[in-house]
Each structure stands twice: as structure tokens, then as C-alpha cells.
Design an enzyme around this catalytic site. Structure first.
Site, PDB file in Angstrom:
ATOM      1  N   ASP A  74       0.875  -1.172   0.000  1.00 29.16           N
ATOM      2  CA  ASP A  74       0.000   0.000   0.000  1.00 29.16           C
ATOM      3  C   ASP A  74       0.912   1.221   0.000  1.00 29.16           C
ATOM      4  O   ASP A  74       1.513   1.565   1.021  1.00 29.16           O
ATOM      5  CB  ASP A  74      -0.888  -0.016   1.239  1.00 29.16           C
ATOM      6  CG  ASP A  74      -1.844   1.177   1.305  1.00 29.16           C
ATOM      7  OD1 ASP A  74      -1.706   2.110   0.481  1.00 29.16           O
ATOM      8  OD2 ASP A  74      -2.724   1.182   2.184  1.00 29.16           O
ATOM      9  N   VAL A  75       1.045   1.882  -1.153  1.00 30.58           N
ATOM     10  CA  VAL A  75       2.018   2.971  -1.258  1.00 30.58           C
ATOM     11  C   VAL A  75       1.611   4.197  -0.448  1.00 30.58           C
ATOM     12  O   VAL A  75       2.418   5.118  -0.284  1.00 30.58           O
ATOM     13  CB  VAL A  75       2.275   3.377  -2.729  1.00 30.58           C
ATOM     14  CG1 VAL A  75       2.896   2.230  -3.503  1.00 30.58           C
ATOM     15  CG2 VAL A  75       1.009   3.884  -3.401  1.00 30.58           C
ATOM     16  N   TYR A 167      -6.402  15.856  -9.143  1.00 31.20           N
ATOM     17  CA  TYR A 167      -5.569  14.914  -9.905  1.00 31.20           C
ATOM     18  C   TYR A 167      -4.504  15.652 -10.712  1.00 31.20           C
ATOM     19  O   TYR A 167      -3.328  15.273 -10.698  1.00 31.20           O
ATOM     20  CB  TYR A 167      -6.455  14.083 -10.831  1.00 31.20           C
ATOM     21  CG  TYR A 167      -5.688  13.076 -11.655  1.00 31.20           C
ATOM     22  CD1 TYR A 167      -5.261  11.874 -11.102  1.00 31.20           C
ATOM     23  CD2 TYR A 167      -5.397  13.331 -12.991  1.00 31.20           C
ATOM     24  CE1 TYR A 167      -4.557  10.950 -11.856  1.00 31.20           C
ATOM     25  CE2 TYR A 167      -4.699  12.414 -13.761  1.00 31.20           C
ATOM     26  CZ  TYR A 167      -4.277  11.218 -13.184  1.00 31.20           C
ATOM     27  OH  TYR A 167      -3.568  10.309 -13.952  1.00 31.20           O
ATOM     28  N   LYS A 171      -0.271  15.321 -10.605  1.00 32.73           N
ATOM     29  CA  LYS A 171       0.584  14.956 -11.731  1.00 32.73           C
ATOM     30  C   LYS A 171       1.526  16.089 -12.128  1.00 32.73           C
ATOM     31  O   LYS A 171       2.643  15.857 -12.600  1.00 32.73           O
ATOM     32  CB  LYS A 171      -0.281  14.520 -12.916  1.00 32.73           C
ATOM     33  CG  LYS A 171      -1.027  13.211 -12.658  1.00 32.73           C
ATOM     34  CD  LYS A 171      -0.075  12.090 -12.257  1.00 32.73           C
ATOM     35  CE  LYS A 171      -0.770  10.765 -12.050  1.00 32.73           C
ATOM     36  NZ  LYS A 171       0.169   9.671 -11.704  1.00 32.73           N
ATOM     37  N   THR A 202      -6.730   1.109 -20.671  1.00 38.09           N
ATOM     38  CA  THR A 202      -6.639   0.278 -19.475  1.00 38.09           C
ATOM     39  C   THR A 202      -8.055  -0.053 -19.007  1.00 38.09           C
ATOM     40  O   THR A 202      -9.021   0.620 -19.395  1.00 38.09           O
ATOM     41  CB  THR A 202      -5.899   1.021 -18.352  1.00 38.09           C
ATOM     42  OG1 THR A 202      -6.644   2.207 -18.011  1.00 38.09           O
ATOM     43  CG2 THR A 202      -4.505   1.420 -18.794  1.00 38.09           C
TER      44      THR A 202
END
Length: 265
Positions: A74-75, A167, A171, A202
Site C-alpha cells: 500500500d504505497v 488529480y 501529476k 486500461t
């Protein structure tokens, strides 16, 4: 008096994509773009440690006979990231490549974003990228050899989209972080670069809600090549940035977007 010039040895073509003897960590490497990256690095001969919440497709690589291992990770938990680096060394003896791929893509309008949403997204998309690079470079420096770190950013770090503020900010931070890390680590022969994928086919991007958003925003109409990328096309760009092909490349962002930024409105 400066040291005399020493030419770098010429590499035969056959060695340029050969990662034999190298060990790579790929966060979020069991599905989507991450799985494509894991597979490509394994095909190039690297030992690959996948750190993700669930194994998903990682078993396919093990069954195919590649030197691939999986570790539940779990980062958003700093301890999990350091543990992943330690396990890579314990299992394979070294750590040469680190791919910060894990990320989340929840979208909310400005008025719907609260502190918990902001902090949760940035814990994964921003903080974990730094902590991954930090853990990787510590081991790479101990090895006193070359290393390569690749951070996954996004076209959203370059151009705004509706309801993407949180988001997009994460990034954009990855882009700035990549340049700063590259500057700090170049003296240790550790190269740091980023990849900014555009629309990629994806499983997440093929969900009905996102497909409808892409339709409303005329995403395909804004992409010069007129199609989404396949995950392996992003993986090929990552392979370039960790292989000897890019031995003199650090601090860049490689935009893999089919011409979206160039043509998009």
C-alpha cells in the site's frame, strides 16, 4: 586541474535493451499500464518485484517463467515503500530500477473536494512518488552504480481537464519533482525521468463513466493519431528510459499521448 576526458564505452546494439542482472521495482505493477511495464522489463531480462494491493495479473509472469515476485504493498503507507526496496535487495541482491507507477484517478468538482479527499489522493499520487524515489536512491547509492527511476505523470500534468483539479495538481507535482530529483541525483549516476501518458486503453479508462466523459470532451477527436494508446506502448517508453538506450537522458518528461497536447483544444 580537471580530470582528463574519458570516453564512455561503445555498446553493441544487442546490449541496448538487455536488462539481465538488473532488478526493477514496479509499484502498481499487477494491472493496466503497470502490468505492461512489469512484463516488458521482465522480457528484457530484469528481475521484477511488483508491489501492489492485489496480485491480479502478476501470476501470469511467474507462470511464464520470468524472474518476477509479488509483494502486497500500500504505497500510501511509507513503511510499505521502504519494505519493498528492502525485499528487492533481499530477494535479488540489488536494486537498479524503480518505477513509480501506482496511482489513483478519482474525479470531483471543486466544491466536492474536501481535505480528506485531497490528502488521500496526494498520499498515493505525490507523496508515494517521492518516498519511492527516496528509498530507491538510498540503495542505488550504497551500490555505487548507475540507477534509473521513472515516475508516471500524465498528460493531465500538462493540460487541465474538467473536474480534474486535485488529480492534475498531483501529476504536475510529479513533473516538478522529477526535475528536482534528477538534478540532485545526477552526481550519483542515478537518472530520473517521467512519462506522461495520454488516453490509454486500461480497464479503468474503459469503464462506462469514464468513456462517457471522454465522449463528452471529444477526447479521441483531440488526439492526433485518433486512438487511445495500448498499455504496452507506454511500457516501451519506460523501457527506453531505464535501458542503456537513454544513458545520457535525465530530468525529462516523455509525453506519450499520440499528439493530444499538440492537437487538443
Amino acid at each position: 586541474m580537471s580530470a582528463p576526458y574519458q570516453a564512455m564505452p561503445y555498446r553493441p546494439f544487442a546490449e541496448l535493451l538487455d536488462l539481465s542482472g538488473k532488478t526493477a521495482v514496479v509499484t502498481g505493477g499487477s494491472s493496466g499500464i503497470g502490468f505492461a511495464i512489469s512484463r516488458r522489463l521482465a522480457e528484457a531480462g530484469a528481475n521484477v518485484l511488483i508491489g501492489s494491493l492485489a496480485p491480479e495479473r502478476s501470476g501470469e509472469l511467474m507462470e511464464a517463467g520470468y524472474a518476477v515476485a509479488f509483494e502486497v504493498t500500500d504505497v500510501s503507507r511509507p513503511g510499505d515503500i521502504q519494505r519493498l526496496a528492502d525485499i528487492a535487495v533481499e530477494r535479488f541482491g540489488c536494486l537498479d530500477i524503480w518505477i513509480n507507477n501506482a496511482g489513483v484517478y478519482p474525479l470531483k468538482a471543486i466544491d466536492d473536494v474536501d481535505a480528506d479527499f485531497w490528502d488521500g489522493l496526494h498520499a498515493i499520487n505525490t507523496r508515494a512518488v517521492f518516498l519511492g524515489a527516496q528509498a530507491a536512491q538510498r540503495q542505488m547509492r550504497r551500490q555505487k552504480g548507475a540507477g534509473a527511476i521513472v515516475n508516471l505523470s500524465s498528460i493531465c500534468g500538462h493540460r487541465p481537464m474538467a473536474n480534474h483539479c486535485t488529480y492534475d495538481a498531483s501529476k504536475g507535482a510529479v513533473l516538478a519533482m522529477t526535475r528536482s530529483l534528477a538534478k540532485d541525483l545526477s552526481a550519483s549516476n542515478i537518472r530520473v525521468n517521467s512519462i506522461s501518458p495520454g488516453l490509454t486503453a486500461t480497464p479503468g479508462n474503459l469503464e462506462p463513466e469514464l468513456l462517457e466523459q471522454h465522449r463528452q470532451n471529444n477526447v479521441l477527436g483531440n488526439i492526433g493519431l485518433g486512438r487511445a494508446a495500448e498499455p504496452w506502448e507506454i511500457a516501451d517508453a519506460v523501457l527506453f528510459l531505464v535501458s542503456p538506450l537513454s544513458s545520457y537522458v535525465t530530468g525529462i518528461d516523455l509525453l506519450v499521448d499520440g499528439g493530444w497536447l499538440l492537437h487538443g483544444s
